[in-house]
Scaffold this active site. Structure first.
Site, mmCIF file in Angstrom:
data_model
loop_
_atom_site.group_PDB
_atom_site.id
_atom_site.type_symbol
_atom_site.label_atom_id
_atom_site.label_comp_id
_atom_site.label_asym_id
_atom_site.label_seq_id
_atom_site.Cartn_x
_atom_site.Cartn_y
_atom_site.Cartn_z
ATOM 1 N N PRO A 1 -5.252 -5.161 1.849
ATOM 2 C CA PRO A 1 -4.284 -6.272 2.676
ATOM 3 C C PRO A 1 -5.548 -6.651 3.477
ATOM 4 O O PRO A 1 -5.451 -7.301 4.062
ATOM 5 C CB PRO A 1 -3.415 -5.314 3.241
ATOM 6 C CG PRO A 1 -3.228 -3.907 2.195
ATOM 7 C CD PRO A 1 -4.502 -3.654 1.297
ATOM 8 N N GLN B 1 1.146 -0.787 -0.201
ATOM 9 C CA GLN B 1 -0.454 -0.250 -0.111
ATOM 10 C C GLN B 1 0.725 1.297 0.130
ATOM 11 O O GLN B 1 1.961 1.065 0.646
ATOM 12 C CB GLN B 1 -1.348 -0.076 1.370
ATOM 13 C CG GLN B 1 -0.006 -0.183 3.349
ATOM 14 C CD GLN B 1 -1.000 -0.796 3.869
ATOM 15 O OE1 GLN B 1 -2.553 -0.930 3.128
ATOM 16 N NE2 GLN B 1 -0.297 -1.194 4.867
ATOM 17 N N ASP C 1 -7.562 -5.025 14.563
ATOM 18 C CA ASP C 1 -7.120 -3.268 14.588
ATOM 19 C C ASP C 1 -6.564 -3.519 13.054
ATOM 20 O O ASP C 1 -5.666 -3.006 13.012
ATOM 21 C CB ASP C 1 -6.514 -3.163 15.839
ATOM 22 C CG ASP C 1 -6.084 -1.582 15.103
ATOM 23 O OD1 ASP C 1 -6.773 -1.231 14.764
ATOM 24 O OD2 ASP C 1 -5.089 -0.919 15.875
ATOM 25 N N ASP D 1 -9.767 -0.902 6.729
ATOM 26 C CA ASP D 1 -11.212 -1.280 6.002
ATOM 27 C C ASP D 1 -11.387 -2.217 5.070
ATOM 28 O O ASP D 1 -10.276 -3.170 5.019
ATOM 29 C CB ASP D 1 -11.106 -0.023 4.782
ATOM 30 C CG ASP D 1 -11.649 1.249 5.596
ATOM 31 O OD1 ASP D 1 -12.364 1.649 6.577
ATOM 32 O OD2 ASP D 1 -11.125 2.365 5.672
ATOM 33 N N HIS E 1 -7.924 3.809 19.985
ATOM 34 C CA HIS E 1 -7.219 2.620 20.905
ATOM 35 C C HIS E 1 -7.716 2.480 21.989
ATOM 36 O O HIS E 1 -7.409 1.236 22.694
ATOM 37 C CB HIS E 1 -6.019 3.372 20.875
ATOM 38 C CG HIS E 1 -5.119 3.591 19.597
ATOM 39 N ND1 HIS E 1 -4.595 4.306 18.623
ATOM 40 C CD2 HIS E 1 -4.331 2.259 18.923
ATOM 41 C CE1 HIS E 1 -4.239 4.206 17.565
ATOM 42 N NE2 HIS E 1 -4.564 2.873 17.543
ATOM 43 N N GLU F 1 1.439 -7.787 11.954
ATOM 44 C CA GLU F 1 1.170 -6.909 10.802
ATOM 45 C C GLU F 1 1.171 -7.547 9.425
ATOM 46 O O GLU F 1 2.713 -7.705 9.216
ATOM 47 C CB GLU F 1 2.177 -5.687 11.499
ATOM 48 C CG GLU F 1 2.111 -4.616 10.405
ATOM 49 C CD GLU F 1 1.158 -4.154 10.274
ATOM 50 O OE1 GLU F 1 -0.221 -3.200 10.950
ATOM 51 O OE2 GLU F 1 0.848 -3.700 8.910
ATOM 52 N N ASP G 1 0.422 -12.443 6.800
ATOM 53 C CA ASP G 1 -0.527 -12.013 7.009
ATOM 54 C C ASP G 1 -1.532 -13.367 8.070
ATOM 55 O O ASP G 1 -1.185 -14.108 8.358
ATOM 56 C CB ASP G 1 -1.334 -12.688 5.378
ATOM 57 C CG ASP G 1 -2.620 -13.184 4.999
ATOM 58 O OD1 ASP G 1 -3.392 -11.797 6.352
ATOM 59 O OD2 ASP G 1 -3.002 -13.140 4.179
HETATM 60 N N1 AG3 Z 1 -8.096 1.500 11.236
HETATM 61 C C1 AG3 Z 1 -8.330 2.282 10.175
HETATM 62 C C2 AG3 Z 1 -10.138 2.434 10.657
HETATM 63 C C3 AG3 Z 1 -10.928 2.704 9.491
HETATM 64 C C4 AG3 Z 1 -10.351 3.849 8.713
HETATM 65 N N2 AG3 Z 1 -11.340 4.178 7.964
HETATM 66 C C5 AG3 Z 1 -11.721 5.205 6.972
HETATM 67 N N3 AG3 Z 1 -10.872 6.195 7.274
HETATM 68 N N4 AG3 Z 1 -11.841 5.065 6.085
HETATM 69 C C6 AG3 Z 1 -7.006 2.112 12.240
HETATM 70 C C7 AG3 Z 1 -5.982 1.760 12.704
HETATM 71 C C8 AG3 Z 1 -5.695 2.439 14.088
HETATM 72 N N5 AG3 Z 1 -4.865 1.283 14.655
#
Ligand code: AG3
Length: 282
Positions: free
Chosen positions: A162, A31, A155, A158, A62, A106, A137
């Site tokens: 990935p 990405q 965590d 969207d 968080h 991650e 993965d």
């Molecule tokens: N995780 C992403 C949540 C989604 C955000 N979506 C968007 N902006 N369209 C965040 C990870 C934080 N640790």
């Protein structure tokens, strides 16, 4: 010259933040990773043009992803986190002295490298000695795990790019296997508000519901995400997150927070009617 970052929240809605300075922009195998500095929100991390966190509101996300399950089972010792390369979830978990072991999986090592360099507010505990980071993965990682974890936190980004596999029934089924009998699964559950996000969140809920004995959704306010109204999922083999809340035990820990408290914990599971309808729980 004025510089603005814009995320498309829907085809017809855009959200813009004025940028003071772009700090980095790199293309990894997975990405595009960008960090920029802004007046209103401090530093902002975007992946493929979507805001993942801002220094100003990441505490809400968080704290809610961490303290909700920890207040239901303050005895959690062994944790798996999927995604979370910015370190915000690890930072909150490391505040519990009773947690013995954290595995973080991650997919993109470059996210961790960028966050260690530019986002020290979230990445500050990524060197904790209880933490092991695996760059692979998460979908494949959980397939190999059985009855190992007290808590799994997904965590993720969207459900496209990935992160897509982390919303499937197969993945949730493998999480179920990876958890022990007291296990709790928390997952990034999208927003109920705009149509496409709502469709993703309904799909995720159906998949989780078909795997776990208990499955709930809870809400919080996230100013920089689409619509500002965001959800996490809480699923488990034995816990009801409100009835089983260990209010006194959690409050005795003396953990200071900016958003979470045990009263808000109970309220977060009370959903608006339109969300209940989407989830077929009216
Ligand atoms: N995780 C992403 C949540 C989604 C955000 N979506 C968007 N902006 N369209 C965040 C990870 C934080 N640790």
């Amino acid at each position: 010259m004025e510089l603005w970052f814009t995320e498309e929240h829907t085809k017809d809605v855009r959200f813009s933040i004025r940028v003071e300075r772009q700090l980095v922009s790199v293309k990894s195998r997975y990405q595009e990773i960008a960090v920029f500095d802004t007046k209103e929100f401090g530093k902002v991390l975007a992946l493929d043009g979507y805001v993942m966190l801002t220094e100003k509101d990441e505490f809400i996300y968080h704290e809610m992803i961490t303290h909700v399950p920890m207040a239901v089972n303050p005895d959690v010792r062994n944790v798996l986190i999927i995604g979370a390369g910015d370190g915000g979830t690890v930072r909150e978990l490391t505040r519990y002295k009773t947690i013995e072991h954290i595995d973080m999986v991650e997919i993109d090592e470059e996210v961790v490298n960028v966050c260690k360099e530019y986002l020290t507010k979230t990445s500050c505990e990524l060197n904790d000695e209880r933490l092991n980071i695996y760059y692979e993965d998460g979908l494949k990682y959980v397939r190999r795990k059985n009855n190992e974890y007290d808590l799994i936190i997904v965590d993720s980004t969207d459900p496209f790019g990935p992160g897509e596999g982390l919303f499937t029934k197969e993945f949730y089924g493998n999480c179920y296997q990876a958890l022990n009998e007291k296990g709790i699964l928390i997952n990034q559950h999208e927003s109920p508000y705009y149509e496409d996000d709502a469709a993703s969140m309904v799909r995720a809920h159906k998949n989780i519901e078909s795997v776990f004995e208990y499955s709930f959704v809870y809400q919080f306010h996230m100013p920089t995400y689409p619509s500002g109204h965001w959800l996490f999922g809480f699923a488990s083999k034995k816990y009801d997150p409100v009835k089983d809340l260990q209010q006194d035990a959690w409050n005795k820990l003396g953990i200071t927070t900016g958003y979470y408290n045990t009263e808000l914990h109970k309220g977060a599971f009370a959903l608006p009617n339109y969300v209940k309808e989407l989830l077929n729980e009216q």
